[in-house]
Write a protein that holds these residues in place. Structure first.
Motif, PDB file in Angstrom:
ATOM      1  N   ASP A 277       0.829  -1.217   0.000  1.00  0.00           N
ATOM      2  CA  ASP A 277       0.000   0.000   0.000  1.00  0.00           C
ATOM      3  C   ASP A 277       0.866   1.272   0.000  1.00  0.00           C
ATOM      4  N   HIS A 278       2.117   1.102  -0.476  1.00  0.00           N
ATOM      5  CA  HIS A 278       3.042   2.213  -0.711  1.00  0.00           C
ATOM      6  C   HIS A 278       3.397   3.025   0.533  1.00  0.00           C
ATOM      7  N   VAL A 279       3.565   2.340   1.617  1.00  0.00           N
ATOM      8  CA  VAL A 279       4.086   2.979   2.829  1.00  0.00           C
ATOM      9  C   VAL A 279       5.544   2.538   2.956  1.00  0.00           C
ATOM     10  N   THR A 280       6.437   3.491   3.214  1.00  0.00           N
ATOM     11  CA  THR A 280       7.839   3.082   3.367  1.00  0.00           C
ATOM     12  C   THR A 280       8.216   3.042   4.853  1.00  0.00           C
ATOM     13  N   PHE A 281       9.039   2.054   5.153  1.00  0.00           N
ATOM     14  CA  PHE A 281       9.493   1.838   6.522  1.00  0.00           C
ATOM     15  C   PHE A 281      11.007   1.831   6.544  1.00  0.00           C
ATOM     16  N   MET A 282      11.604   2.461   7.537  1.00  0.00           N
ATOM     17  CA  MET A 282      13.032   2.289   7.759  1.00  0.00           C
ATOM     18  C   MET A 282      13.160   1.204   8.821  1.00  0.00           C
ATOM     19  N   VAL A 283      13.769   0.095   8.404  1.00  0.00           N
ATOM     20  CA  VAL A 283      13.804  -1.074   9.292  1.00  0.00           C
ATOM     21  C   VAL A 283      15.245  -1.436   9.608  1.00  0.00           C
ATOM     22  N   GLU A 284      15.517  -1.737  10.861  1.00  0.00           N
ATOM     23  CA  GLU A 284      16.845  -2.172  11.268  1.00  0.00           C
ATOM     24  C   GLU A 284      17.301  -3.297  10.338  1.00  0.00           C
ATOM     25  N   ALA A 285      18.496  -3.193   9.824  1.00  0.00           N
ATOM     26  CA  ALA A 285      19.004  -4.211   8.891  1.00  0.00           C
ATOM     27  C   ALA A 285      19.047  -5.577   9.565  1.00  0.00           C
TER      28      ALA A 285
END
Lengths: 265, 184
Positions: free
Chosen positions: B39-47
């Protein structure tokens, strides 16, 4: 929200947590997708004992065989183990382990004296030899199995597997069957071992006593007693058959063995 | 795991691992990957968490540059709702120095907060992402829900219609008489 269908692999993984093959079969009635998932190796691998290769040689079966096919082979056909002295099988409804101790694996008093007991072949036997009672007064058979080889958390029963052909001498005193842990309590009961005896041949002590049933393989069987295997500790289960009180000569008893299998409620 | 695509090429995997190591070494602050849900939401996620997702690993095998660049890694079959739950689960299980009892309580609460539909959607997402621990947890939880339930309940639960004809079902039951199942 419009529901999306789960892929077959997800369903197979869910079904792999089924407790028994009966549950897996029940869920296969949901739909054809479930049926297909229920046949996967993921599901059936759980029903095959993890230590199978230490019981029977892995080379006994083609490695290409599906887990379901392997399961049914193991539950439909007993496999001889321990130099042919025992047979191993899976209980079809639960996948729990079953064993039959052959007559050669049991302790028969006077069993090595040919004037009393004779070792012979029987076409209907799964074993090389069965013991035929020629004549004896002291009728006394015992066997042992270690709970280590059985499935844990399972109620088991021991069954005497035999035949009576032109039998005599079993009408005077009932036979005592007992099952118990070595060094612990054992339960015992009196039974009428000879199925051909009529009520009018027997006295009051035989009234209402348990009688043998006919098995699918043509032998007779009678339940000797039951025990619960928790799997938490190792115990030796002792099973005994005896009629040593009447002093009557007994004949015509053929001993296949003692079967230890899960008891279904 | 289910629906797994070709993932056994060792060479590109090594590249992804190397990239991952590089990320770990360079982390003054925790390194992150950018993920974009369906749904085109971006997340910054711990690698460290994102690299547990088989789908992310696979993507980086093909385009290793994505790990360092600002390009978002697309997760076509996971909505933001599911990704939030998945991250919550993995943050608890992998980050916190939590004891066994804490995790058990967390798992129970996690499960209780989901209705059947959400549970299925989450399983689909876990399956697509190829996250083993959560996949096993969810499949086992669903198995517990349907245990001892009748076939009709299972059909309703999964939203599946019975596609056996009466004849087919009768024949199939006949073949499996050993199971002794007389009821539906």
């Amino acid at each position: 929200m419009e529901s999306r269908d789960l892929p077959e692999g997800c369903i197979a993984q869910i079904l792999s947590y089924s407790t028994t093959p009966v549950d897996a079969f029940r869920f296969s009635l949901v739909s054809k997708l479930f049926r297909s998932a229920s046949e996967s190796d993921t599901v059936w691998d759980h029903f095959i004992p993890s230590d199978l290769s230490s019981i029977i040689s892995p080379s006994s079966f083609p490695s290409s065989i599906s887990k379901k096919a392997l399961y049914f082979t193991l539950s439909d056909h007993p496999i001889l183990i321990d130099q042919g002295k025992k047979s191993f099988q899976l209980d079809k409804r639960t996948g729990n382990k079953c064993y039959m101790l052959s007559a050669r694996d049991l302790h028969i008093i006077w069993g090595d004296t040919s004037q009393y007991w004779e070792w012979t072949k029987q076409a209907e036997s799964r074993f090389e030899e069965v013991a035929r009672l020629y004549a004896v007064c002291w009728f006394d058979i015992g066997g042992r199995i270690n709970t280590r080889v059985l499935s844990p958390n399972t109620q088991y029963a021991a069954f005497l597997v035999f035949k009576m052909i032109d039998a005599s001498g079993f009408h005077h005193d009932p036979v005592v069957l007992s099952v118990g842990f070595l060094g612990g309590n054992s339960s015992s009961k009196y039974v009428c071992l000879d199925p051909n005896l009529e009520d009018d041949e027997l006295d009051d002590r035989f009234r209402g006593l348990q009688r043998p049933n006919i098995r699918h393989d043509g032998w007779l069987e009678i339940e000797m007693g039951e025990f619960f295997n928790s799997g938490l500790e190792e115990d030796e289960v002792q099973m005994k058959v005896a009629e040593t009180t009447s002093n009557m000569w007994k004949h015509g008893f053929f001993l296949e063995g003692i079967e230890v299998r899960p008891k279904h409620v | 795991m289910a629906e797994e695509t070709e993932s056994t090429k060792t060479e590109p995997l090594k590249t992804a691992e190397e990239e991952f190591k590089k990320l770990e070494i360079t982390e003054e602050e925790e390194s992150e990957l950018k993920l974009e849900t369906s749904d085109h939401v971006t997340f910054m996620v711990e690698a460290s968490i994102a690299m547990k997702f088989g789908a992310v690993q696979q993507y980086l095998e093909v385009s290793p540059a994505a790990s360092a660049s600002a390009t978002a890694i697309p997760l076509h079959n996971v909505a933001s709702r599911e990704l939030i739950l998945i991250l919550e689960y993995y943050r608890m299980h992998d980050w916190v120095d939590a004891g066994e009892r804490d995790l058990k309580e967390f798992d129970e609460r996690f499960l209780k907060d989901l209705n059947y539909e959400e549970l299925k959607e989450l399983l689909l997402a876990a399956n697509y992402l190829n996250v083993e621990k959560l996949f096993n947890f969810l499949t086992k939880s669903i198995a517990n829900i349907i245990r001892n339930k009748d076939v009709e309940f299972v059909r309703t639960f999964f939203g599946i219609d019975n596609d056996y004809t009466p004849e087919e079902e009768a024949a199939y039951r006949e073949e499996n008489a050993w199971a002794g199942v007389k009821f539906v």
